[in-house]
Design a protein around this motif. Structure first.
Motif, PDB file in Angstrom:
ATOM      1  N   GLY A  23       0.776  -1.222   0.000  1.00 23.14           N
ATOM      2  CA  GLY A  23       0.000   0.000   0.000  1.00 23.14           C
ATOM      3  C   GLY A  23       0.813   1.279   0.000  1.00 23.14           C
ATOM      4  O   GLY A  23       0.239   2.369   0.084  1.00 23.14           O
ATOM      5  N   LYS A  24       2.127   1.139  -0.091  1.00 27.01           N
ATOM      6  CA  LYS A  24       2.991   2.328  -0.068  1.00 27.01           C
ATOM      7  C   LYS A  24       3.812   2.418  -1.354  1.00 27.01           C
ATOM      8  O   LYS A  24       3.987   1.440  -2.064  1.00 27.01           O
ATOM      9  CB  LYS A  24       3.915   2.291   1.143  1.00 27.01           C
ATOM     10  N   GLU A  25       4.342   3.607  -1.605  1.00 32.41           N
ATOM     11  CA  GLU A  25       5.192   3.790  -2.761  1.00 32.41           C
ATOM     12  C   GLU A  25       6.585   3.214  -2.490  1.00 32.41           C
ATOM     13  O   GLU A  25       7.008   3.084  -1.338  1.00 32.41           O
ATOM     14  CB  GLU A  25       5.299   5.281  -3.096  1.00 32.41           C
ATOM     15  N   ARG A  26       7.271   2.909  -3.570  1.00 36.88           N
ATOM     16  CA  ARG A  26       8.643   2.434  -3.443  1.00 36.88           C
ATOM     17  C   ARG A  26       9.507   3.570  -2.907  1.00 36.88           C
ATOM     18  O   ARG A  26       9.440   4.698  -3.386  1.00 36.88           O
ATOM     19  CB  ARG A  26       9.159   1.946  -4.792  1.00 36.88           C
ATOM     20  N   GLU A  27      10.334   3.267  -1.901  1.00 38.80           N
ATOM     21  CA  GLU A  27      11.133   4.306  -1.277  1.00 38.80           C
ATOM     22  C   GLU A  27      12.617   3.953  -1.294  1.00 38.80           C
ATOM     23  O   GLU A  27      12.999   2.773  -1.261  1.00 38.80           O
ATOM     24  CB  GLU A  27      10.683   4.559   0.164  1.00 38.80           C
ATOM     25  N   PHE A  28      13.419   4.992  -1.291  1.00 37.14           N
ATOM     26  CA  PHE A  28      14.868   4.852  -1.296  1.00 37.14           C
ATOM     27  C   PHE A  28      15.366   4.315   0.045  1.00 37.14           C
ATOM     28  O   PHE A  28      14.878   4.709   1.103  1.00 37.14           O
ATOM     29  CB  PHE A  28      15.495   6.216  -1.581  1.00 37.14           C
ATOM     30  N   VAL A  29      16.351   3.425  -0.025  1.00 40.37           N
ATOM     31  CA  VAL A  29      16.973   2.890   1.181  1.00 40.37           C
ATOM     32  C   VAL A  29      18.452   3.288   1.250  1.00 40.37           C
ATOM     33  O   VAL A  29      18.902   3.878   2.229  1.00 40.37           O
ATOM     34  CB  VAL A  29      16.851   1.355   1.235  1.00 40.37           C
ATOM     35  N   ALA A  30      19.205   2.948   0.203  1.00 40.54           N
ATOM     36  CA  ALA A  30      20.642   3.228   0.210  1.00 40.54           C
ATOM     37  C   ALA A  30      21.168   3.201  -1.219  1.00 40.54           C
ATOM     38  O   ALA A  30      20.566   2.574  -2.096  1.00 40.54           O
ATOM     39  CB  ALA A  30      21.395   2.214   1.059  1.00 40.54           C
ATOM     40  N   ALA A  31      22.284   3.881  -1.443  1.00 34.97           N
ATOM     41  CA  ALA A  31      22.908   3.912  -2.764  1.00 34.97           C
ATOM     42  C   ALA A  31      24.418   3.911  -2.621  1.00 34.97           C
ATOM     43  O   ALA A  31      24.956   4.341  -1.590  1.00 34.97           O
ATOM     44  CB  ALA A  31      22.452   5.141  -3.547  1.00 34.97           C
ATOM     45  N   ILE A  32      25.082   3.436  -3.678  1.00 29.94           N
ATOM     46  CA  ILE A  32      26.538   3.369  -3.669  1.00 29.94           C
ATOM     47  C   ILE A  32      27.054   3.684  -5.063  1.00 29.94           C
ATOM     48  O   ILE A  32      26.487   3.252  -6.062  1.00 29.94           O
ATOM     49  CB  ILE A  32      27.002   1.973  -3.191  1.00 29.94           C
TER      50      ILE A  32
ATOM     51  N   TYR B 295      29.131   7.549 -15.988  1.00 24.69           N
ATOM     52  CA  TYR B 295      30.563   7.788 -16.163  1.00 24.69           C
ATOM     53  C   TYR B 295      31.206   8.276 -14.873  1.00 24.69           C
ATOM     54  O   TYR B 295      32.426   8.224 -14.722  1.00 24.69           O
ATOM     55  CB  TYR B 295      30.803   8.814 -17.265  1.00 24.69           C
ATOM     56  N   SER B 296      30.374   8.758 -13.953  1.00 21.71           N
ATOM     57  CA  SER B 296      30.905   9.322 -12.716  1.00 21.71           C
ATOM     58  C   SER B 296      31.214   8.226 -11.713  1.00 21.71           C
ATOM     59  O   SER B 296      30.373   7.380 -11.428  1.00 21.71           O
ATOM     60  CB  SER B 296      29.903  10.292 -12.103  1.00 21.71           C
ATOM     61  N   SER B 297      32.401   8.266 -11.154  1.00 26.65           N
ATOM     62  CA  SER B 297      32.785   7.248 -10.180  1.00 26.65           C
ATOM     63  C   SER B 297      32.271   7.545  -8.783  1.00 26.65           C
ATOM     64  O   SER B 297      32.355   6.682  -7.901  1.00 26.65           O
ATOM     65  CB  SER B 297      34.312   7.137 -10.132  1.00 26.65           C
ATOM     66  N   VAL B 298      31.720   8.742  -8.592  1.00 26.06           N
ATOM     67  CA  VAL B 298      31.294   9.127  -7.235  1.00 26.06           C
ATOM     68  C   VAL B 298      29.821   9.463  -7.125  1.00 26.06           C
ATOM     69  O   VAL B 298      29.333   9.749  -6.037  1.00 26.06           O
ATOM     70  CB  VAL B 298      32.117  10.321  -6.721  1.00 26.06           C
ATOM     71  N   SER B 299      29.092   9.417  -8.220  1.00 23.26           N
ATOM     72  CA  SER B 299      27.680   9.789  -8.157  1.00 23.26           C
ATOM     73  C   SER B 299      26.843   8.699  -7.508  1.00 23.26           C
ATOM     74  O   SER B 299      27.070   7.496  -7.731  1.00 23.26           O
ATOM     75  CB  SER B 299      27.149  10.063  -9.559  1.00 23.26           C
ATOM     76  N   VAL B 300      25.890   9.139  -6.706  1.00 21.17           N
ATOM     77  CA  VAL B 300      24.891   8.247  -6.129  1.00 21.17           C
ATOM     78  C   VAL B 300      23.518   8.818  -6.449  1.00 21.17           C
ATOM     79  O   VAL B 300      23.370  10.031  -6.619  1.00 21.17           O
ATOM     80  CB  VAL B 300      25.052   8.088  -4.599  1.00 21.17           C
ATOM     81  N   TYR B 301      22.512   7.969  -6.521  1.00 21.20           N
ATOM     82  CA  TYR B 301      21.180   8.384  -6.955  1.00 21.20           C
ATOM     83  C   TYR B 301      20.142   7.842  -5.988  1.00 21.20           C
ATOM     84  O   TYR B 301      20.241   6.681  -5.560  1.00 21.20           O
ATOM     85  CB  TYR B 301      20.912   7.863  -8.370  1.00 21.20           C
ATOM     86  N   TYR B 302      19.133   8.674  -5.669  1.00 26.99           N
ATOM     87  CA  TYR B 302      18.154   8.280  -4.663  1.00 26.99           C
ATOM     88  C   TYR B 302      16.714   8.326  -5.146  1.00 26.99           C
ATOM     89  O   TYR B 302      15.794   8.108  -4.360  1.00 26.99           O
ATOM     90  CB  TYR B 302      18.299   9.149  -3.407  1.00 26.99           C
ATOM     91  N   THR B 303      16.502   8.561  -6.433  1.00 24.15           N
ATOM     92  CA  THR B 303      15.140   8.537  -6.952  1.00 24.15           C
ATOM     93  C   THR B 303      14.948   7.308  -7.842  1.00 24.15           C
ATOM     94  O   THR B 303      15.864   6.869  -8.537  1.00 24.15           O
ATOM     95  CB  THR B 303      14.829   9.795  -7.767  1.00 24.15           C
ATOM     96  N   THR B 304      13.728   6.779  -7.849  1.00 18.47           N
ATOM     97  CA  THR B 304      13.454   5.599  -8.668  1.00 18.47           C
ATOM     98  C   THR B 304      13.661   5.889 -10.151  1.00 18.47           C
ATOM     99  O   THR B 304      14.138   5.036 -10.895  1.00 18.47           O
ATOM    100  CB  THR B 304      12.026   5.087  -8.438  1.00 18.47           C
ATOM    101  N   SER B 305      13.352   7.110 -10.565  1.00 25.72           N
ATOM    102  CA  SER B 305      13.462   7.463 -11.982  1.00 25.72           C
ATOM    103  C   SER B 305      14.906   7.544 -12.454  1.00 25.72           C
ATOM    104  O   SER B 305      15.173   7.574 -13.658  1.00 25.72           O
ATOM    105  CB  SER B 305      12.757   8.791 -12.253  1.00 25.72           C
ATOM    106  N   SER B 306      15.862   7.580 -11.521  1.00 25.94           N
ATOM    107  CA  SER B 306      17.279   7.656 -11.890  1.00 25.94           C
ATOM    108  C   SER B 306      17.841   6.322 -12.366  1.00 25.94           C
ATOM    109  O   SER B 306      18.906   6.286 -12.971  1.00 25.94           O
ATOM    110  CB  SER B 306      18.112   8.134 -10.696  1.00 25.94           C
ATOM    111  N   TYR B 307      17.153   5.251 -12.069  1.00 28.28           N
ATOM    112  CA  TYR B 307      17.684   3.916 -12.337  1.00 28.28           C
ATOM    113  C   TYR B 307      17.071   3.286 -13.571  1.00 28.28           C
ATOM    114  O   TYR B 307      15.888   3.430 -13.844  1.00 28.28           O
ATOM    115  CB  TYR B 307      17.476   3.018 -11.114  1.00 28.28           C
ATOM    116  N   GLU B 308      17.928   2.571 -14.302  1.00 24.19           N
ATOM    117  CA  GLU B 308      17.516   1.954 -15.567  1.00 24.19           C
ATOM    118  C   GLU B 308      17.082   0.505 -15.393  1.00 24.19           C
ATOM    119  O   GLU B 308      16.235   0.010 -16.152  1.00 24.19           O
ATOM    120  CB  GLU B 308      18.694   1.981 -16.540  1.00 24.19           C
ATOM    121  N   TYR B 309      17.696  -0.190 -14.454  1.00 19.88           N
ATOM    122  CA  TYR B 309      17.463  -1.625 -14.320  1.00 19.88           C
ATOM    123  C   TYR B 309      17.059  -1.959 -12.887  1.00 19.88           C
ATOM    124  O   TYR B 309      17.589  -1.381 -11.930  1.00 19.88           O
ATOM    125  CB  TYR B 309      18.729  -2.405 -14.698  1.00 19.88           C
TER     126      TYR B 309
END
Length: 127
Positions: free
Chosen positions: A42-51, A102-116
């Motif tokens: 019943g809830k939306e998908r939420e961010f937990v952690a990124a690396i 290409y960035s070795s240090v970028s992290v992403y916390y939104t669902t729309s940022s991810y491809e797979y």
């Protein structure tokens, strides 16, 4: 194309620990920033952690900071989420996600940022 498969979920009591794994195949794992998300009923998908793909940078949701640790082993094409001091509110389906960057240090916390995305693994924490 990257295929992601999560494992390690289960039913545990509050205060216990679990380690989730996300195995990747198909492309060069080390060029992908990775993340963990979760979705409770019943809830939306939420961010937990990124690396970042270099593993030099990590990011956590406030709700898991200090309890969860994200890591990766590029040689094994695998990402991990060590979850300690689990609480009933951590109950959810946990998904891993990947994004080519290409960035070795970028992290992403939104669902729309991810491809797979993986298919998810259930984590249930009883009180």
């Amino acid at each position: 194309q990257v295929q992601l498969v999560e494992s390690g979920g289960g039913l545990v009591q509050a205060g216990a620990s679990l380690r989730l794994s996300c195995a990747a195949s198909g492309r060069t794992f080390s060029s992908y920033a990775m993340g963990w998300f979760r979705q409770a009923p019943g809830k939306e998908r939420e961010f937990v952690a990124a690396i970042s793909w270099s593993a030099v940078r990590t990011l956590y949701a406030d709700s898991v900071k200090g309890r969860f640790t994200i890591s990766r082993d590029n040689a094994k094409n695998t990402m991990y989420l060590q979850m300690n001091s689990l609480k009933p509110e951590d109950t959810a389906v946990y998904y891993c996600a990947a994004r080519n960057t290409y960035s070795s240090v970028s992290v992403y916390y939104t669902t729309s940022s991810y491809e797979y995305w993986g298919q998810g693994t259930q984590v249930t924490v009883s009180s």
